[in-house]
Enzyme design. Structure first.
Site, PDB file in Angstrom:
ATOM      1  N   LYS A 112      41.421  56.538  59.404  1.00 19.71           N
ATOM      2  CA  LYS A 112      40.694  55.926  60.513  1.00 19.71           C
ATOM      3  C   LYS A 112      41.233  56.392  61.857  1.00 19.71           C
ATOM      4  O   LYS A 112      40.477  56.549  62.811  1.00 19.71           O
ATOM      5  CB  LYS A 112      40.772  54.402  60.447  1.00 19.71           C
ATOM      6  CG  LYS A 112      39.869  53.792  59.388  1.00 19.71           C
ATOM      7  CD  LYS A 112      39.726  52.290  59.600  1.00 19.71           C
ATOM      8  CE  LYS A 112      38.987  51.633  58.446  1.00 19.71           C
ATOM      9  NZ  LYS A 112      39.033  50.169  58.524  1.00 19.71           N
ATOM     10  N   LYS A 195      33.109  58.048  48.882  1.00 19.92           N
ATOM     11  CA  LYS A 195      32.679  56.661  48.664  1.00 19.92           C
ATOM     12  C   LYS A 195      31.590  56.276  49.656  1.00 19.92           C
ATOM     13  O   LYS A 195      31.557  56.784  50.782  1.00 19.92           O
ATOM     14  CB  LYS A 195      33.874  55.702  48.756  1.00 19.92           C
ATOM     15  CG  LYS A 195      34.335  55.395  50.156  1.00 19.92           C
ATOM     16  CD  LYS A 195      35.222  54.138  50.228  1.00 19.92           C
ATOM     17  CE  LYS A 195      35.648  53.947  51.685  1.00 19.92           C
ATOM     18  NZ  LYS A 195      36.413  52.763  51.962  1.00 19.92           N
ATOM     19  N   LYS A 198      30.291  52.225  55.311  1.00 18.55           N
ATOM     20  CA  LYS A 198      29.471  51.990  56.504  1.00 18.55           C
ATOM     21  C   LYS A 198      29.911  52.893  57.643  1.00 18.55           C
ATOM     22  O   LYS A 198      29.118  53.271  58.485  1.00 18.55           O
ATOM     23  CB  LYS A 198      29.503  50.518  56.919  1.00 18.55           C
ATOM     24  CG  LYS A 198      30.874  49.958  57.177  1.00 18.55           C
ATOM     25  CD  LYS A 198      30.869  48.431  57.090  1.00 18.55           C
ATOM     26  CE  LYS A 198      32.239  47.936  56.652  1.00 18.55           C
ATOM     27  NZ  LYS A 198      32.227  46.640  56.005  1.00 18.55           N
TER      28      LYS A 198
HETATM   29  P1  TYM Z   1      35.575  45.912  53.498  1.00 15.05           P
HETATM   30  O1  TYM Z   1      34.953  44.919  54.411  1.00 15.05           O
HETATM   31  O2  TYM Z   1      35.598  47.327  53.937  1.00 15.05           O
HETATM   32  O3  TYM Z   1      34.840  45.898  52.103  1.00 15.05           O
HETATM   33  C1  TYM Z   1      34.590  44.703  51.368  1.00 15.05           C
HETATM   34  C2  TYM Z   1      34.762  44.960  49.877  1.00 15.05           C
HETATM   35  O4  TYM Z   1      33.877  45.984  49.426  1.00 15.05           O
HETATM   36  C3  TYM Z   1      34.609  46.971  48.680  1.00 15.05           C
HETATM   37  N1  TYM Z   1      33.963  48.290  48.857  1.00 15.05           N
HETATM   38  C4  TYM Z   1      33.532  49.070  47.853  1.00 15.05           C
HETATM   39  N2  TYM Z   1      33.545  48.895  46.520  1.00 15.05           N
HETATM   40  C5  TYM Z   1      33.006  49.871  45.758  1.00 15.05           C
HETATM   41  N3  TYM Z   1      32.450  50.995  46.250  1.00 15.05           N
HETATM   42  C6  TYM Z   1      32.404  51.219  47.577  1.00 15.05           C
HETATM   43  N4  TYM Z   1      31.835  52.324  48.056  1.00 15.05           N
HETATM   44  C7  TYM Z   1      32.967  50.229  48.448  1.00 15.05           C
HETATM   45  N5  TYM Z   1      33.096  50.115  49.797  1.00 15.05           N
HETATM   46  C8  TYM Z   1      33.706  48.925  50.027  1.00 15.05           C
HETATM   47  C9  TYM Z   1      36.000  46.920  49.293  1.00 15.05           C
HETATM   48  O5  TYM Z   1      36.971  47.444  48.428  1.00 15.05           O
HETATM   49  C10 TYM Z   1      36.182  45.444  49.539  1.00 15.05           C
HETATM   50  O6  TYM Z   1      36.625  44.783  48.386  1.00 15.05           O
HETATM   51  N6  TYM Z   1      40.434  45.174  54.380  1.00 15.05           N
HETATM   52  C11 TYM Z   1      39.262  44.652  53.675  1.00 15.05           C
HETATM   53  C12 TYM Z   1      38.912  43.241  54.079  1.00 15.05           C
HETATM   54  C13 TYM Z   1      40.031  42.285  53.949  1.00 15.05           C
HETATM   55  C14 TYM Z   1      40.519  41.704  52.743  1.00 15.05           C
HETATM   56  C15 TYM Z   1      41.571  40.844  53.132  1.00 15.05           C
HETATM   57  C16 TYM Z   1      40.170  41.843  51.411  1.00 15.05           C
HETATM   58  C17 TYM Z   1      40.768  41.774  54.965  1.00 15.05           C
HETATM   59  N7  TYM Z   1      41.711  40.895  54.479  1.00 15.05           N
HETATM   60  C18 TYM Z   1      42.296  40.110  52.175  1.00 15.05           C
HETATM   61  C19 TYM Z   1      40.885  41.117  50.469  1.00 15.05           C
HETATM   62  C20 TYM Z   1      41.937  40.253  50.854  1.00 15.05           C
HETATM   63  C21 TYM Z   1      38.077  45.536  53.997  1.00 15.05           C
HETATM   64  O7  TYM Z   1      38.032  46.166  55.023  1.00 15.05           O
HETATM   65  O8  TYM Z   1      37.033  45.437  53.106  1.00 15.05           O
END
Ligand code: TYM
Length: 331
Positions: A112, A195, A198
């Protein structure tokens, strides 16, 4: 009951198919057997620049989507991160036991920060994984259901929990990642080796759950495949077809081997048409429900306020213990 916790960022007007298949679909089913806490990390969202009005709107849309997908506020705790100040407070303490080198090794930060450029990379983006560790450790969950891309952050969380427990006194549960097989990584339709994301995917490669269904169907029909004819699961040689099979399998709850048999002798066009139909069947009622929740903002905010209050009860307890153990005076 054991506890699960997970979060999803409000950084776009719609969750995408990867979010749903990699994580959210499990959030819904885990509610049955676990004490579940789900939250919207708006504080993570501002590690890259956000328009304030948009952020507020997207936070509400995120909540509406979670409710529409079946997160039940009567059974689970649904809340917004910034409404629970303990997240920020624990982050500071954890920052002070996180190595600078350790944080520098986080691959998502490296990716990032390259994307943002040196001038736009913030200290917040660097601290992001520590905030995520605080999110998790405050609630002492046993399981944290996430997609593959969050694995390294969970590893850091486990290390910080163990370090704190040894340096001070056993305070945190060392959480297990819960990374599902099969759908843990959904790929970009235009670049099926990257992957679906967004921020990184091209618009044509990204399926947003709330997009116009005709647009999504068109994206599926234009998905990149290969020059063979055979419909078979082979990630190495046929990443595009394999991704479509994974998506169809998850949306229709049909094993991939069954799909391979069903499509024997049929063309890629048939498979794409069926993926598009499955998607439309899933997204149409979802969009209607999201609109319903968005129509009553008062009710939505009330659900989130109740969630934040419940979350604070747990988080406040943990934080008080942490403050005591590191040697702060009682407040
Ligand atoms: P975030 O908001 O990017 O994504 C949310 C969830 O979606 C999953 N994900 C995917 N799974 C499969 N294929 C894909 N292409 C794909 N893109 C996204 C992510 O793995 C995630 O589970 N840092 C985290 C948010 C967060 C969090 C936490 C999660 C903040 N604090 C504490 C768990 C526990 C994030 O940016 O997810």
């Amino acid at each position: 009951k054991q506890r699960v916790l997970s979060g999803i960022q409000p950084t776009s007007a719609s969750f995408h198919l990867g979010n749903y298949l990699g994580a959210l679909q499990y959030w819904v089913t885990l509610q049955d057997d676990y004490d579940a806490l789900y939250f919207i990390p708006d504080m993570h969202a501002i590690t890259v620049s956000q328009d304030p009005k948009e952020l507020r709107k997207r936070t509400r849309i995120a909540a509406a989507q979670l409710l529409a997908l079946g997160i039940d506020p009567a059974r689970s705790t649904l809340f917004v991160q910034s409404q629970v100040p303990e997240h920020a407070e624990l982050t500071w303490v954890l920052s002070c036991i996180t190595g600078f080198g350790e944080a520098s090794r986080m691959t998502q930060f490296k990716d990032k920060s390259v994307k943002q450029g040196a001038d736009n990379t913030t200290v917040g983006l660097f601290t992001y994984p520590v905030l995520m560790a605080a999110d998790i450790l405050l609630y002492r969950p046993h399981q944290v259901p996430v997609g593959e891309d969050q694995r390294q952050h969970l590893e850091l969380t486990r290390n910080l929990a163990q370090r704190f427990n040894t340096r001070f006194k056993k305070t945190f549960v060392v959480p297990e990642p819960h990374i599902v097989k099969g759908t843990a990584k959904i790929y970009d339709l235009q670049d099926p080796t990257a992957k679906m994301s967004k921020s990184a995917s091209s618009d044509a490669g990204l399926i947003n759950l709330l997009d116009d269904t005709a647009v999504s169907a068109k994206k599926v029909r234009s998905a990149v495949t290969d020059t063979e004819r055979e419909i078979r699961y082979d990630v190495e040689k046929k990443p595009g077809i394999s991704n479509l099979l994974v998506i169809l399998s998850a949306l229709t709850e049909t094993p991939i081997v069954t799909l391979e048999k069903d499509y024997a002798g049929r063309g890629y066009g048939d498979l794409k048409a069926d993926v598009a139909d499955a998607l439309i069947g899933f997204a149409t009622p979802l969009r209607a429900k999201v609109e319903e929740y968005m129509a009553d903002q008062g009710e939505l905010d009330r659900i989130l306020a109740i969630g934040a209050e419940r979350a604070r009860e747990i988080a406040g307890n943990t934080l008080a213990q942490v403050y005591d153990r590191v040697g702060f005076l009682a407040r």
